[in-house]
Design a protein around this motif. Structure first.
Motif, PDB file in Angstrom:
ATOM      1  N   UNK A 134       8.489  -1.363   0.847  1.00  0.00           N
ATOM      2  CA  UNK A 134       8.392  -2.457   0.268  1.00  0.00           C
ATOM      3  C   UNK A 134       9.428  -3.522   0.619  1.00  0.00           C
ATOM      4  N   UNK A 135       8.833  -4.804   0.640  1.00  0.00           N
ATOM      5  CA  UNK A 135       9.625  -5.954   0.798  1.00  0.00           C
ATOM      6  C   UNK A 135      10.209  -6.645  -0.380  1.00  0.00           C
ATOM      7  N   UNK A 136      11.663  -6.495  -0.471  1.00  0.00           N
ATOM      8  CA  UNK A 136      12.143  -7.015  -1.665  1.00  0.00           C
ATOM      9  C   UNK A 136      13.214  -8.387  -1.335  1.00  0.00           C
ATOM     10  N   UNK A 137      13.032  -9.165  -2.200  1.00  0.00           N
ATOM     11  CA  UNK A 137      13.911 -10.523  -1.986  1.00  0.00           C
ATOM     12  C   UNK A 137      14.885 -10.212  -3.136  1.00  0.00           C
ATOM     13  N   UNK A 161      -4.543  -5.946   8.274  1.00  0.00           N
ATOM     14  CA  UNK A 161      -4.886  -6.119   7.080  1.00  0.00           C
ATOM     15  C   UNK A 161      -4.626  -4.854   5.939  1.00  0.00           C
ATOM     16  N   UNK A 162      -3.739  -5.067   5.197  1.00  0.00           N
ATOM     17  CA  UNK A 162      -3.461  -3.977   4.181  1.00  0.00           C
ATOM     18  C   UNK A 162      -4.712  -3.765   3.142  1.00  0.00           C
ATOM     19  N   UNK A 165       0.751  -1.311   0.000  1.00  0.00           N
ATOM     20  CA  UNK A 165       0.045   0.031   0.152  1.00  0.00           C
ATOM     21  C   UNK A 165       0.865   1.213  -0.042  1.00  0.00           C
ATOM     22  N   UNK A 166       0.233   2.531   0.057  1.00  0.00           N
ATOM     23  CA  UNK A 166       0.945   3.694  -0.260  1.00  0.00           C
ATOM     24  C   UNK A 166       1.578   3.995   1.061  1.00  0.00           C
TER      25      UNK A 166
END
Length: 117
Positions: free
Chosen positions: A48-51, A65-66, A43-44
């Motif tokens: 970010x989750x980056x792998x 809950x997003x 969401x805004x």
């Protein structure tokens, strides 16, 4: 009537050994790990989750809950999404192919997992 041939053992043994080595090498070749990035967007104004170059199973949670959770597969292999932890066999919910994104089905306060190949 049976016909028998005499086989040259000195030529046969090295040929069999080379064949066995070649077959062993093919059977035990490790799987190539994915290269690139897989990104989870929740969401805004959220990080970010980056792998990076992901391999294996990765557990994650969205916390509260997003409004939406999106997976972007920027790797060169498919990503399997599971609606539970630890990537259970046969439990994948969907597959996101390389170069594609997908809005993930998310429930509140639950753990999820991604498997990279």
């Amino acid at each position: 009537m049976c016909e028998f041939r005499i086989i040259n053992r000195t030529a046969l043994i090295p040929a069999l050994a080379l064949s066995a080595i070649a077959l062993t090498g093919l059977a035990s070749a490790p799987a190539q790990a994915s290269t690139g990035e897989a990104v989870i967007y929740t969401g805004d104004q959220t990080p970010l989750t980056v792998y990076q170059n992901p391999t294996g199973c990765r557990n994650f949670t969205t916390g509260a809950r997003p409004p939406t959770t999106t997976l972007l597969n920027l790797t060169d292999g498919p990503v399997y999404y599971y609606g539970q932890r630890n990537c259970p066999v046969g439990g994948e919910v969907l597959v996101v192919q390389p170069g594609y994104g997908r809005v993930l089905p998310i429930n509140s306060y639950v753990y999820y997992s991604l498997e990279f190949t």
